[in-house]
Design a protein around this motif. Structure first.
Motif, PDB file in Angstrom:
ATOM      1  N   HIS A 429      43.619  40.042  47.607  1.00 40.49           N
ATOM      2  CA  HIS A 429      42.369  40.606  47.094  1.00 40.49           C
ATOM      3  C   HIS A 429      41.551  39.540  46.383  1.00 40.49           C
ATOM      4  O   HIS A 429      42.069  38.509  45.951  1.00 40.49           O
ATOM      5  CB  HIS A 429      42.658  41.762  46.120  1.00 40.49           C
ATOM      6  N   VAL A 430      40.277  39.815  46.274  1.00 36.61           N
ATOM      7  CA  VAL A 430      39.375  39.021  45.444  1.00 36.61           C
ATOM      8  C   VAL A 430      38.869  39.927  44.329  1.00 36.61           C
ATOM      9  O   VAL A 430      38.489  41.076  44.574  1.00 36.61           O
ATOM     10  CB  VAL A 430      38.175  38.477  46.259  1.00 36.61           C
ATOM     11  N   PHE A 431      38.900  39.416  43.111  1.00 36.32           N
ATOM     12  CA  PHE A 431      38.400  40.170  41.964  1.00 36.32           C
ATOM     13  C   PHE A 431      37.104  39.532  41.484  1.00 36.32           C
ATOM     14  O   PHE A 431      36.993  38.305  41.401  1.00 36.32           O
ATOM     15  CB  PHE A 431      39.422  40.180  40.824  1.00 36.32           C
ATOM     16  N   ILE A 432      36.136  40.370  41.180  1.00 34.66           N
ATOM     17  CA  ILE A 432      34.876  39.910  40.599  1.00 34.66           C
ATOM     18  C   ILE A 432      34.676  40.666  39.290  1.00 34.66           C
ATOM     19  O   ILE A 432      34.567  41.892  39.282  1.00 34.66           O
ATOM     20  CB  ILE A 432      33.681  40.159  41.542  1.00 34.66           C
ATOM     21  N   ASP A 433      34.693  39.928  38.195  1.00 33.41           N
ATOM     22  CA  ASP A 433      34.522  40.522  36.864  1.00 33.41           C
ATOM     23  C   ASP A 433      33.132  40.213  36.332  1.00 33.41           C
ATOM     24  O   ASP A 433      32.675  39.065  36.398  1.00 33.41           O
ATOM     25  CB  ASP A 433      35.562  39.984  35.882  1.00 33.41           C
ATOM     26  N   LEU A 434      32.469  41.231  35.813  1.00 33.91           N
ATOM     27  CA  LEU A 434      31.165  41.064  35.173  1.00 33.91           C
ATOM     28  C   LEU A 434      31.303  41.519  33.723  1.00 33.91           C
ATOM     29  O   LEU A 434      31.523  42.707  33.450  1.00 33.91           O
ATOM     30  CB  LEU A 434      30.096  41.887  35.888  1.00 33.91           C
ATOM     31  N   GLN A 523      37.598  45.054  42.602  1.00 37.01           N
ATOM     32  CA  GLN A 523      38.673  44.556  43.452  1.00 37.01           C
ATOM     33  C   GLN A 523      38.277  44.768  44.907  1.00 37.01           C
ATOM     34  O   GLN A 523      37.898  45.858  45.310  1.00 37.01           O
ATOM     35  CB  GLN A 523      39.977  45.303  43.162  1.00 37.01           C
ATOM     36  N   LEU A 524      38.370  43.696  45.712  1.00 38.44           N
ATOM     37  CA  LEU A 524      37.939  43.751  47.110  1.00 38.44           C
ATOM     38  C   LEU A 524      39.005  43.152  48.021  1.00 38.44           C
ATOM     39  O   LEU A 524      39.690  42.202  47.628  1.00 38.44           O
ATOM     40  CB  LEU A 524      36.641  42.966  47.302  1.00 38.44           C
ATOM     41  N   PRO A 525      39.152  43.685  49.231  1.00 41.68           N
ATOM     42  CA  PRO A 525      40.070  43.070  50.195  1.00 41.68           C
ATOM     43  C   PRO A 525      39.492  41.763  50.722  1.00 41.68           C
ATOM     44  O   PRO A 525      38.275  41.611  50.805  1.00 41.68           O
ATOM     45  CB  PRO A 525      40.178  44.121  51.305  1.00 41.68           C
ATOM     46  N   LEU A 526      40.362  40.811  51.070  1.00 37.58           N
ATOM     47  CA  LEU A 526      39.891  39.532  51.597  1.00 37.58           C
ATOM     48  C   LEU A 526      39.133  39.704  52.907  1.00 37.58           C
ATOM     49  O   LEU A 526      38.166  39.016  53.178  1.00 37.58           O
ATOM     50  CB  LEU A 526      41.074  38.585  51.825  1.00 37.58           C
ATOM     51  N   THR A 527      39.608  40.628  53.749  1.00 37.12           N
ATOM     52  CA  THR A 527      38.962  40.864  55.036  1.00 37.12           C
ATOM     53  C   THR A 527      39.070  42.333  55.398  1.00 37.12           C
ATOM     54  O   THR A 527      39.946  43.039  54.897  1.00 37.12           O
ATOM     55  CB  THR A 527      39.590  40.003  56.147  1.00 37.12           C
ATOM     56  N   LEU A 528      38.185  42.777  56.270  1.00 34.93           N
ATOM     57  CA  LEU A 528      38.167  44.192  56.666  1.00 34.93           C
ATOM     58  C   LEU A 528      38.604  44.400  58.109  1.00 34.93           C
ATOM     59  O   LEU A 528      38.780  45.531  58.544  1.00 34.93           O
ATOM     60  CB  LEU A 528      36.737  44.740  56.514  1.00 34.93           C
ATOM     61  N   SER A 529      38.792  43.338  58.865  1.00 26.09           N
ATOM     62  CA  SER A 529      39.014  43.481  60.301  1.00 26.09           C
ATOM     63  C   SER A 529      40.469  43.737  60.656  1.00 26.09           C
ATOM     64  O   SER A 529      40.798  44.647  61.404  1.00 26.09           O
ATOM     65  CB  SER A 529      38.521  42.222  61.030  1.00 26.09           C
ATOM     66  N   ILE A 530      41.380  42.900  60.140  1.00 28.70           N
ATOM     67  CA  ILE A 530      42.805  43.036  60.445  1.00 28.70           C
ATOM     68  C   ILE A 530      43.546  43.223  59.127  1.00 28.70           C
ATOM     69  O   ILE A 530      43.429  42.397  58.216  1.00 28.70           O
ATOM     70  CB  ILE A 530      43.320  41.786  61.191  1.00 28.70           C
ATOM     71  N   ILE A 531      44.284  44.301  59.000  1.00 28.33           N
ATOM     72  CA  ILE A 531      44.959  44.611  57.745  1.00 28.33           C
ATOM     73  C   ILE A 531      46.438  44.880  57.991  1.00 28.33           C
ATOM     74  O   ILE A 531      46.849  45.235  59.100  1.00 28.33           O
ATOM     75  CB  ILE A 531      44.315  45.835  57.042  1.00 28.33           C
ATOM     76  N   SER A 532      47.241  44.699  56.949  1.00 30.69           N
ATOM     77  CA  SER A 532      48.654  45.075  57.003  1.00 30.69           C
ATOM     78  C   SER A 532      48.763  46.539  56.589  1.00 30.69           C
ATOM     79  O   SER A 532      48.144  46.963  55.611  1.00 30.69           O
ATOM     80  CB  SER A 532      49.471  44.199  56.058  1.00 30.69           C
ATOM     81  N   ALA A 533      49.546  47.294  57.348  1.00 30.43           N
ATOM     82  CA  ALA A 533      49.640  48.737  57.086  1.00 30.43           C
ATOM     83  C   ALA A 533      51.074  49.217  57.284  1.00 30.43           C
ATOM     84  O   ALA A 533      51.886  48.571  57.962  1.00 30.43           O
ATOM     85  CB  ALA A 533      48.699  49.501  58.014  1.00 30.43           C
TER      86      ALA A 533
END
Length: 659
Positions: A429-434, A523-533
């Motif tokens: 994940h990537v976190f962006i804090d404001l 909190q955001l996923p690194l990518t949306l195309s291929i994910i582990s499930a």
């Protein structure tokens, strides 16, 4: 020449130069004594002017030309830097961005910039820019010797003064064309200004050249005047005192050096030189090509899953080895392709300093924006969507978070508020804090607003924790602004933030302390195309649960299940969490209850729940496919994937379930 083939490169490079101008202006505003920033701005503006004129976008070229005049006056200490100067330059950047955006959308890039041009002209007119035109040329000993030697060989020497039109935008390019004409006629042995200064346009509108040639004055005059935007040419013969021996005038070392002297015209324009020197290890790739590559790889992942399935069924060792090797190679290929699509969040963050500057100026506040981790990378599809939510959060922090300077001083704070925007990786994940050091969230004020709007009732309000109260500001139509303004008060904003981030498979949480400030964490996923499930079975149907939402799996005995207000719950590590039977929720046919519950524990923010399934199949990388326009709003389903046996499995949206 067909310029359309260069249009895409022009748009991309124009945006890069405008971003650089923007960044350097922001830095220069904080330290107006450092003219290094001005030189950097001038270079970008100059390059943009040249590209625009070449491509035929005259409004762009005209405005950047006027900006150059102001910047030139500043860097030559002929113009004091004050608020009006900086504001005019910032306005110019805004106008240029509008024009470039128009061009990118298929427009002509035209914009009425007369008032802005007049403002820039007025600023320069207050303290006129010094003229850098060459008035004379120095004939030193070396030049005199060269002229003497050429005269002995029967050549003519001319001093040529070339005056370009005052409105000429590409002075270096025109000078290059003049030099090209002269080089075909003879040898240039000196110029004023120097060749290097002419290449860098460090002259006003005229330059002088000494030419040795066997051509006539009339022919030279006609050839030079054929170059466009040349206003006039004056040619005078240079009187040369003939010398019999060079060695009588200079030392042997100088004489030898003279024989090797070769003075030539500028070989290329500054733009061409920049391209020549740039690192050729990188290339620009159209994003559509990357999307096509990603789509092809997604099909490869699906076929890989099919091969793995066949390999298990046939139990052939050679096939197993081949499939294992293919899986390993495709895994490496997947990493490379995903990295190619990664873009630094800097591409989004870059526009925020200007926005905060303008907002704080409009609101009469003093605010410093600190950006940390701008090189953190995210998939392009996520980057494209995250810009608007961050704009809303920043506007909220500027308007509602940071107090007025006087109020901050009265509360013992620095009159200048601070907003900190930080991005960082953590796992997948990537976190962006404001974060801001403003007034924080007023719990009672928020509660009163939601009660007035009927979002919750008083009985519910009494049971809410601080964190739950803070999350109410994400409700649709919520606003604490006392009056509607251009910045806030319409009740549109933070609900959009939450919805957009959750649609990306992410989440947003709030932490606040009244009087000290607030922090929004995305909190955001690194990518949306291929994910582990995790694949799960329910009767004859299979579903996929994203691993990013799963805490753990568990086997629960029926006696461990309790009922509270008609809802099944279990004790999970000391906390009571609800159980959701997915077979009931999705009305799966032929569902039969076994002698135990297979439970997947999932989490969203601070909330946790258990999802009841029939059995766990195992972990697998899946390709996320949209359900399309026909099924846009299926509850708790975010998409579908194709499994190795060709069957379709729906992907469960855990965030929607817990919500």
């Amino acid at each position: 020449m067909d310029m359309n083939q260069y249009l895409e490169v022009f748009i991309e490079e124009s945006r890069e130069h405008l971003q650089n101008v923007n960044d350097q202006l922001m830095r220069f505003e904080k330290n107006t004594d450092d003219l290094g920033y001005v030189n950097e701005i001038f270079r970008s503006a100059h390059t943009l002017k040249g590209m625009s004129a070449t491509m035929g976008f005259d409004d762009l070229a005209q405005l950047t030309h006027k900006m150059e005049n102001v910047l030139d006056a500043v860097r030559n200490h002929q113009l004091d830097v004050h608020t009006e100067v900086l504001d005019a330059l910032f306005e110019s950047v805004d106008a240029l961005e509008i024009m470039v955006q128009s061009i990118s959308e298929g427009g002509d890039g035209q914009l009425d910039v007369k008032l802005l041009v007049q403002k820039l002209q007025r600023i320069v007119a207050e303290e006129p820019v010094a003229q850098h035109a060459a008035s004379s040329i120095e004939y030193d000993e070396l030049v005199q010797t060269l002229l003497s030697q050429t005269a002995d060989q029967g050549f003519n020497a001319f001093e040529i003064t070339v005056q370009l039109e005052r409105t000429c935008l590409l002075k270096a390019a025109r000078a290059y064309m003049v030099f090209d004409v002269l080089e075909q006629a003879g040898d240039v042995i000196k110029s004023a200004p120097t060749v290097q200064d002419i290449e860098q346009e460090k002259f006003e509108s005229s330059f002088i050249v000494i030419l040795v040639t066997n051509e006539s004055q009339e022919k030279l005059q006609a050839s030079i005047m054929e170059v466009s935007e040349v206003e006039s040419v004056k040619i005078a013969a240079v009187p040369v005192k003939k010398e019999t021996k060079m060695k009588e005038l200079v030392s042997p070392e100088v004489a030898a050096a003279i024989q090797e002297v070769t003075v030539s015209a500028p070989s290329k324009s500054p733009v061409e030189e920049k391209r020549q020197l740039s690192n050729n290890k990188t290339i620009r790739v159209n994003i559509d090509r990357l999307d096509s590559l990603m789509n092809l790889f997604e099909e490869l992942v699906i076929d890989r899953g099919r091969l793995e399935q066949i390999s298990k069924e046939l139990n052939n060792s050679e096939l197993d080895e081949t499939v294992e090797r293919m899986s390993r190679i495709s895994g490496d290929l997947q990493t490379i392709i995903l990295n190619m699509r990664m873009v630094p969040v800097e591409t989004v963050f870059n526009r925020f300093p200007r926005m905060v500057r303008q907002l704080s100026k409009d609101l009469g506040k003093q605010i410093e924006l600190q950006i940390v981790g701008a090189d953190t990378e995210l998939d392009r599809t996520v980057i494209d969507e995250i810009g608007d939510p961050l704009v809303h959060l920043l506007r909220n922090a500027v308007d509602h978070g940071i107090e007025m300077p006087q109020a901050r001083l009265e509360n013992g704070k620095n009159e200048k508020g601070t907003i900190r925007l930080k991005a960082y990786h953590s796992g997948n994940h990537v976190f962006i804090d404001l974060e801001d050091d403003g007034a924080g969230i007023n719990r009672e004020k928020v509660l009163q607003k939601v009660l007035d709007r009927g979002i919750i009732d008083e009985k519910t309000a009494e049971t809410l924790t601080d964190k739950q109260v803070y999350e109410l500001i994400f409700a649709s139509g919520f606003s604490t602004a006392e009056q509607i303004s251009d910045v806030s008060g319409r009740g549109v904003g933070l609900d959009v933030v939450k919805n957009t981030i959750e649609s990306l498979g992410g989440s947003v949480t709030i932490d606040s302390k009244e009087g000290y400030g607030s922090r929004f964490s995305i909190q955001l996923p690194l990518t949306l195309s291929i994910i582990s499930a995790l694949l799960v079975q329910m009767s004859e149907e299979r579903y996929a649960l994203p691993l990013s939402s799963i805490i753990e799996t568990a086997i629960v005995q029926p006696k461990e299940v309790m009922h509270v207000h008609g809802q099944k719950v279990i004790d999970f590590r000391g906390a009571i969490i609800p159980l959701i039977d997915l077979k009931e929720l999705f009305t799966v046919p032929n569902s039969v209850q076994g002698d135990h519950y297979s439970v997947v524990i999932v989490k969203k923010g601070e909330k946790t729940a258990g999802l009841i399934v029939d059995s766990f199949i195992g972990q697998q990388e899946i390709v996320l496919k949209s359900l399309g326009h026909y099924l846009p709003d299926v509850f708790a389903i975010s998409g579908a994937t194709i499994l190795g046996d060709g069957q379709v499995a729906l992907i469960i949206d855990c965030n929607a379930l817990i919500k």
